[in-house]
Structures are given as structure tokens and as C-alpha cells.
Write a protein that holds these residues in place. Structure first.
Motif, PDB file in Angstrom:
ATOM      1  N   ASN A  83      88.032  23.881 152.246  1.00  0.00           N
ATOM      2  CA  ASN A  83      87.678  24.571 150.997  1.00  0.00           C
ATOM      3  C   ASN A  83      88.731  24.438 149.902  1.00  0.00           C
ATOM      4  O   ASN A  83      88.544  24.938 148.797  1.00  0.00           O
ATOM      5  N   ASN A  84      89.859  23.761 150.179  1.00  0.00           N
ATOM      6  CA  ASN A  84      90.894  23.461 149.192  1.00  0.00           C
ATOM      7  C   ASN A  84      91.211  24.675 148.305  1.00  0.00           C
ATOM      8  O   ASN A  84      90.845  24.712 147.122  1.00  0.00           O
ATOM      9  N   ALA A  88      92.529  28.622 140.352  1.00  0.00           N
ATOM     10  CA  ALA A  88      91.829  27.944 139.263  1.00  0.00           C
ATOM     11  C   ALA A  88      92.469  28.167 137.899  1.00  0.00           C
ATOM     12  O   ALA A  88      92.384  27.304 137.021  1.00  0.00           O
ATOM     13  N   LYS A 130      90.920  24.696 136.888  1.00  0.00           N
ATOM     14  CA  LYS A 130      89.479  24.890 136.675  1.00  0.00           C
ATOM     15  C   LYS A 130      88.891  23.863 135.710  1.00  0.00           C
ATOM     16  O   LYS A 130      87.666  23.696 135.657  1.00  0.00           O
ATOM     17  N   SER A 133      87.919  17.772 137.473  1.00  0.00           N
ATOM     18  CA  SER A 133      86.788  17.372 138.311  1.00  0.00           C
ATOM     19  C   SER A 133      87.130  17.650 139.772  1.00  0.00           C
ATOM     20  O   SER A 133      88.301  17.871 140.125  1.00  0.00           O
ATOM     21  N   LYS A 134      86.116  17.612 140.629  1.00  0.00           N
ATOM     22  CA  LYS A 134      86.378  17.884 142.042  1.00  0.00           C
ATOM     23  C   LYS A 134      87.321  16.839 142.638  1.00  0.00           C
ATOM     24  O   LYS A 134      88.157  17.160 143.486  1.00  0.00           O
ATOM     25  N   LYS A 137      90.733  17.828 141.708  1.00  0.00           N
ATOM     26  CA  LYS A 137      91.121  19.024 142.473  1.00  0.00           C
ATOM     27  C   LYS A 137      91.563  18.626 143.877  1.00  0.00           C
ATOM     28  O   LYS A 137      92.529  19.183 144.416  1.00  0.00           O
ATOM     29  N   GLN A 138      90.875  17.645 144.467  1.00  0.00           N
ATOM     30  CA  GLN A 138      91.293  17.165 145.782  1.00  0.00           C
ATOM     31  C   GLN A 138      92.662  16.516 145.712  1.00  0.00           C
ATOM     32  O   GLN A 138      93.482  16.667 146.627  1.00  0.00           O
ATOM     33  N   THR A 159      87.058  14.331 151.665  1.00  0.00           N
ATOM     34  CA  THR A 159      86.199  13.698 150.664  1.00  0.00           C
ATOM     35  C   THR A 159      84.818  14.344 150.552  1.00  0.00           C
ATOM     36  O   THR A 159      83.941  13.811 149.869  1.00  0.00           O
ATOM     37  N   GLY A 161      81.766  16.217 149.279  1.00  0.00           N
ATOM     38  CA  GLY A 161      81.289  16.615 147.961  1.00  0.00           C
ATOM     39  C   GLY A 161      81.744  15.729 146.820  1.00  0.00           C
ATOM     40  O   GLY A 161      81.417  16.012 145.657  1.00  0.00           O
ATOM     41  N   LEU A 162      82.465  14.655 147.112  1.00  0.00           N
ATOM     42  CA  LEU A 162      82.932  13.763 146.047  1.00  0.00           C
ATOM     43  C   LEU A 162      81.914  12.653 145.807  1.00  0.00           C
ATOM     44  O   LEU A 162      81.149  12.277 146.702  1.00  0.00           O
ATOM     45  N   GLN A 166      85.101   8.716 143.477  1.00  0.00           N
ATOM     46  CA  GLN A 166      86.143   9.664 143.874  1.00  0.00           C
ATOM     47  C   GLN A 166      86.512   9.473 145.341  1.00  0.00           C
ATOM     48  O   GLN A 166      87.690   9.560 145.711  1.00  0.00           O
TER      49      GLN A 166
END
Length: 235
Positions: A83-84, A88, A130, A133-134, A137-138, A159, A161-162, A166
Motif C-alpha cells: 500500500n506504499n 500525501a 499527492k 502519478s502513481k 509515488k512508487q 508494480t 496498479g501501474l 510505469q
């Protein structure tokens, strides 16, 4: 740094989540830790990272027992949960400053700049998390995991949800990090396994079903793809 897990057992209530899990890996490899949802991957990884207590069994990082010297082992482990958990409202640099303070780094400013460059965050470092991009964030999550220059990285579905671009970027970053680190990562993407992993460990219903080098796949499982092997071992 090597990872050595011996007879690791864990219960949640009456349910046995880990059942005498045993495996060991040498240094400087990318190990794909595979299994269906609920197989015990995250529980094993959280235990190795020192987040969950050891109920029964033994875990050693480079020969150091996690239970005997948890602080020393944690200094040598970087962990990125699925869940990283980033703050935010912090700027990227603030997030890394916070992580550096947690590890009491002697030269935090220079290390933060090193990590920003390594993670490819130069153009994003002055943004709030926040606003990213995801994929970025990763990258911040990975930067936090390596801020203290650990020898072992534990990455739980890094990875997920990327988008395809990405995913390729994060894979390349993991390859670069693995040049002087041992990386244990979980994933459901079999393409990812074949793209970056050196070794495979499959867990199902809390038990290790097999462990093998990716180079040995064709000999061990003739004419089977990684998807076929996964299904075969997790029926």
C-alpha cells in the motif's frame, strides 16, 4: 546479503497462515516470491522486515538472527509494502528528510540527493506527494526504502496498479538497485518474473511448493510457461 528462513510458522487465530516455511537465498539476486492471494507472501515479507513478530521458526539476514538482533537486521533491510504508505501532504524532499531522520543518517542532505537521482525524482522533488502519478509515488516509496542503503530490499507487489510504461520504469529501477543488493519481491505478473527475476519461490496455503533458478525453468518444467507452472503448483 543472504536470506535464510527456517520453519517459519504463523497463526491468525485458528488459521495457520505460514506452515514451516523454509528457504534460503544467496546475495545479489532478484527473487520472485509468488503465490495466490492469501498464500502467505505478505506475512512472510512483513516478518522478514521485522514488522510482524516471529511466532515459531527462525529468520536470518546475512547470518544475523532477526530475533537476536532486530535493530541490526532492520538497518540492513529496506521494505516497500503493497500500500506504499506515504504522507500525501509532504513534499518529496520532506518525505525523504523524514526517512533519513528515522535512520539517523550522518550526512542526510547528500544521501537524499543521491537517492533522488537514483530513483529518477529530480523533476518531481519539489512537488507534494499527492501531486505525483502513481508511478512516481512508487519511486518515492522505493527511495524511502533505500535511503539508508540497505543490503536487502523487500518489495511487496511494487508494480501493482501501474500502467505498462510505469511498470517498465520501475522494473529498470529494481534491476539497477539489485546490482549490489538482494531483492525479494512479490508479484502476480508472470511477465515481470521472467523479465527481472533470477530465482523463483512459490508459496501456496502457507507452504513453500518449489524454489528454482529461472535459468533452470525449461529443464525443471519442460514446455511449461511461468503461468502454467504457477497454476500447477497452486492448484
Amino acid at each position: 546479503m543472504s536470506i535464510h528462513v527456517q520453519n517459519l510458522t504463523k497463526h491468525y487465530g485458528k488459521q495457520k497462515t505460514l506452515d514451516n516455511v523454509t528457504f534460503q537465498t544467496p546475495s545479489n539476486r532478484i527473487i520472485g516470491f509468488l503465490g495466490p492471494n492469501g498464500a502467505g507472501k505478505s506475512t512472510t515479507m512483513k516478518t522478514l522486515a521485522g514488522i510482524l513478530p516471529i511466532e515459531s521458526g527462525q529468520c536470518r539476514i546475512d547470518g544475523i538472527d532477526i530475533q537476536q538482533d532486530s535493530l541490526l537486521t532492520k538497518q540492513n533491510i529496506g521494505y516497500l509494502p503493497e500500500n506504499n504508505p506515504l504522507y500525501a501532504d509532504l513534499y518529496v524532499q520532506e518525505m525523504l528528510e523524514y526517512q533519513a531522520a528515522l535512520y539517523k543518517l550522518k550526512h542526510p542532505k547528500s544521501r537524499i540527493q543521491e537517492v533522488i537521482t537514483l530513483a529518477g525524482l529530480e523533476n518531481e522533488q519539489h512537488k507534494k506527494i499527492k501531486e505525483l502519478s502513481k508511478g512516481y509515488k512508487q519511486r518515492v516509496g522505493l527511495a524511502c526504502a533505500i535511503i539508508h542503503d540497505p543490503r536487502v530490499l523487500i518489495l511487496d507487489e511494487p508494480t501493482t496498479g501501474l500502467d505498462p510504461n510505469q511498470i517498465l520504469e520501475i522494473r529498470q529501477l529494481i534491476r539497477e538497485l539489485a546490482q549490489d543488493k538482494t531483492v525479494l519481491l512479490s508479484t502476480h505478473l508472470m511477465q515481470e518474473v521472467e523479465a527481472i527475476c533470477d530465482e523463483i519461490i512459490v508459496i501456496h496455503q502457507g507452504k513453500i511448493k518449489d524454489q528454482f533458478m529461472l535459468n533452470d525453468k525449461a529443464q525443471r518444467y519442460p514446455n511449461l510457461s511461468m503461468e502454467d507452472i504457477f497454476v500447477l503448483l497452486t492448484k
